[in-house]
Design a protein around this motif. Structure first.
Motif, short mmCIF file in Angstrom:
data_model
loop_
_atom_site.label_atom_id
_atom_site.label_comp_id
_atom_site.label_asym_id
_atom_site.label_seq_id
_atom_site.Cartn_x
_atom_site.Cartn_y
_atom_site.Cartn_z
N THR A 1 0.82 -1.21 0.00
CA THR A 1 0.00 0.00 0.00
C THR A 1 0.85 1.26 0.00
N GLY B 1 -3.17 -5.95 1.69
CA GLY B 1 -3.89 -4.71 1.92
C GLY B 1 -4.16 -3.95 0.64
N TYR B 2 -3.18 -3.91 -0.26
CA TYR B 2 -3.37 -3.19 -1.52
C TYR B 2 -4.38 -3.91 -2.41
N ARG B 3 -4.35 -5.22 -2.39
CA ARG B 3 -5.32 -5.97 -3.20
C ARG B 3 -6.75 -5.70 -2.73
N GLN B 4 -6.95 -5.57 -1.41
CA GLN B 4 -8.28 -5.31 -0.89
C GLN B 4 -8.79 -3.94 -1.28
N ARG B 5 -7.88 -2.99 -1.51
CA ARG B 5 -8.31 -1.65 -1.90
C ARG B 5 -8.76 -1.57 -3.34
N LEU B 6 -8.27 -2.49 -4.17
CA LEU B 6 -8.52 -2.39 -5.60
C LEU B 6 -9.94 -2.81 -5.92
N ALA B 7 -10.53 -2.10 -6.85
CA ALA B 7 -11.86 -2.45 -7.34
C ALA B 7 -11.95 -2.03 -8.79
N GLY C 1 -7.97 -3.41 -11.64
CA GLY C 1 -7.33 -3.74 -10.38
C GLY C 1 -6.04 -4.53 -10.55
N ARG D 1 -3.22 -2.29 -11.91
CA ARG D 1 -2.65 -1.39 -10.90
C ARG D 1 -1.78 -2.16 -9.90
N ARG E 1 2.22 -1.40 -9.22
CA ARG E 1 2.81 -1.12 -7.92
C ARG E 1 3.88 -2.16 -7.58
#
Length: 484
Positions: free
Chosen positions: A403, A440-446, A450, A453, A457
């Motif tokens: 993240t 954590g970063y995967r959970q933010r992606l929508a 996704g 991105r 990163r």
């Protein structure tokens, strides 16, 4: 691990990665090595014996590869070094340090250049010894080493008759070996170059006396700008120590005035040859021989005890033959782990680094607290279980979060600080691994972009860490199982 063993291990690793070895052959090599060495043999010794056995079987099955396999496993040859040393000695003997004529200008002798060159080199070596050394290659140097390794592999005799996997394996091995043995090869190169410089200066000294036996040289000076007093100061700086040591005092300004060549002056050059010979011996031959001896000692030490390549795949092999759990200190950086993520650390690292880990999550290191590391590390290592030569060295896993945007000033700085701190740690020196948690970063992606991105990163983190000479591992702490 000796140099020969390290080359065999890296070559075996490249052959396995290129699928020249099947799983059955690799398992056979491991079992046979364990049977020959016994259960109490150190893991590094087992790994080296496994490599030698596996490569011997590969050479039997593929005769076309036998010359290359024998060449990369053989001890280094000294023919190139002998040629360099002989050339330097011959150049010193054949060179004319007194000049082309039999009148020697004390301010324009070719020996002045030889003396200045050696003094500059010795000064640069002293300055370099006082500077902190990086523990790894930079990204540009690493790429250059990889290109050199690929070039060497392409120009190996008989390469055209090899199957494609063999060519890939040798190219990968060449790059890996050049990268892993950089300190050893640098020490050998310094030894050869310092010894060559000492022989060059020594040959020049011998040539001085050889020519003085059969020719009559007259010594003097000429200058448009300098006066006798100034010439005396210059000669005192150049030849004063040798003159005092040899008991040959330098002439004063009045005597120097009578040595002007333009006025027909000059004197027998024998005292000046003695002064120059002793000066070269003190300022060139002796320090270069000392530096060559120091570099030779360093090269011998590294060749006899070359550290095992710090790679996760090799470490998994070592862990597989060790019954003792491997202690792991996990240091989150600017990343606080809740209870669920702390519980997921062990399984995630086991998926990446192999089983048999004993993980201990440390308090989070805050952003910008890199200066705390010298005080923090000793306490952490003191809490780790003691290990001996028969067990793998402990691990220090630096944990980042995907993240965060990777920054050289913060994330890169903490990696470099850890590399330097671990390099100075006592044996058994903990090994550094760098992990990046993607959960954590995967959970933010929508949305449909996704995955793209996430890949971008991840590529940014890879670029930063690989540029620092560290191969990262990407894990996920959202589930009990991590992803490599």
């Amino acid at each position: 691990m000796t140099e020969t063993d390290a080359r065999a291990v890296l070559l075996m690793r490249s052959c396995e990665q290129a699928a020249l070895f099947g799983a059955d052959d690799a398992a056979w090599a491991g079992r046979e090595a364990r049977q020959q060495l016994g259960a109490v043999a150190p893991p590094a010794t087992w790994l080296a014996r496994r490599a030698h056995l596996g490569l011997s079987r590969l050479a039997e099955r593929q005769p076309a590869l036998r010359p290359a396999l024998q060449a990369v496993r053989a001890p280094p040859r000294a023919a190139l070094a002998a040629l360099l040393l002989a050339g330097a000695l011959g150049f010193g003997l054949l060179g004319d340090g007194l000049g082309q004529t039999h009148q020697v200008n004390l301010l324009a002798m070719p020996l002045l250049g030889l003396l200045a060159w050696n003094l500059v080199v010795v000064l640069l070596v002293a300055v370099q010894a006082l500077r902190p050394r990086s523990a790894s290659l930079g990204h540009g140097a690493g790429a250059a080493v990889a290109r050199l390794g690929a070039w060497l592999a392409r120009h190996t005799p008989g390469r055209s008759t090899w199957p494609a996997p063999a060519r890939d394996a040798l190219a990968r091995f060449s790059a890996d070996w050049l990268r892993h043995s950089q300190q050893l090869q640098a020490a050998r190169g310094r030894c050869w170059l310092h010894a060559a410089a000492a022989l060059l200066a020594g040959g020049a000294v011998v040539a001085l006396y050889a020519r003085g036996l059969v020719f009559d040289y007259r010594a003097g000076w000429d200058s448009t700008f300098l006066q006798p007093a100034q010439v005396g100061a210059v000669l005192q700086g150049l030849l004063g120590p040798a003159s005092a040591l040899a008991g040959l005092p330098l002439p004063d300004a009045t005597a120097l005035a009578s040595l002007r060549l333009a006025s027909g002056g000059g004197e027998n050059a024998a005292p000046w040859i003695h002064r120059w010979a002793l000066t070269l011996g003190l300022a060139a031959v002796l320090p270069r021989l000392l530096l060559a001896g120091w570099s030779w000692r360093t090269a011998r030490r590294l060749a006899a005890d070359l550290p095992l390549p710090d790679a996760p795949d090799l470490q998994r092999l070592l862990d597989s033959c060790s019954a003792a759990p491997r202690p792991v200190a996990v240091l989150p950086y600017s990343y606080r782990l809740d209870a669920a993520r702390q519980a997921a650390v062990g399984p995630a690292l086991a998926t990446w680094l192999g089983a048999g880990l004993q993980c201990a999550v440390q308090p989070t290191l805050a952003l910008g607290d890199e200066d705390r590391l010298p005080h923090w590390l000793p306490a952490v290592f003191a809490r780790l279980p003691a290990s001996d030569a028969s067990q793998p060295a402990p691990l220090l896993v630096l944990l980042f979060a995907l993240t965060a945007t990777p920054e050289r000033e913060s994330h890169g700085a903490v990696v470099q600080a850890l590399v330097q701190a671990l390099a100075a740690a006592p044996a058994p020196r903990p090994q550094l691994r760098v992990a990046v948690d993607m959960a954590g970063y995967r959970q933010r992606l929508a949305g449909p972009d996704g995955d793209e991105r996430l890949a971008q990163r991840r590529a940014a983190w890879e670029a930063l860490l690989l540029g620092l000479g560290v191969v990262p591992g990407f894990i996920e702490l959202a589930t009990p199982a991590g992803r490599p």
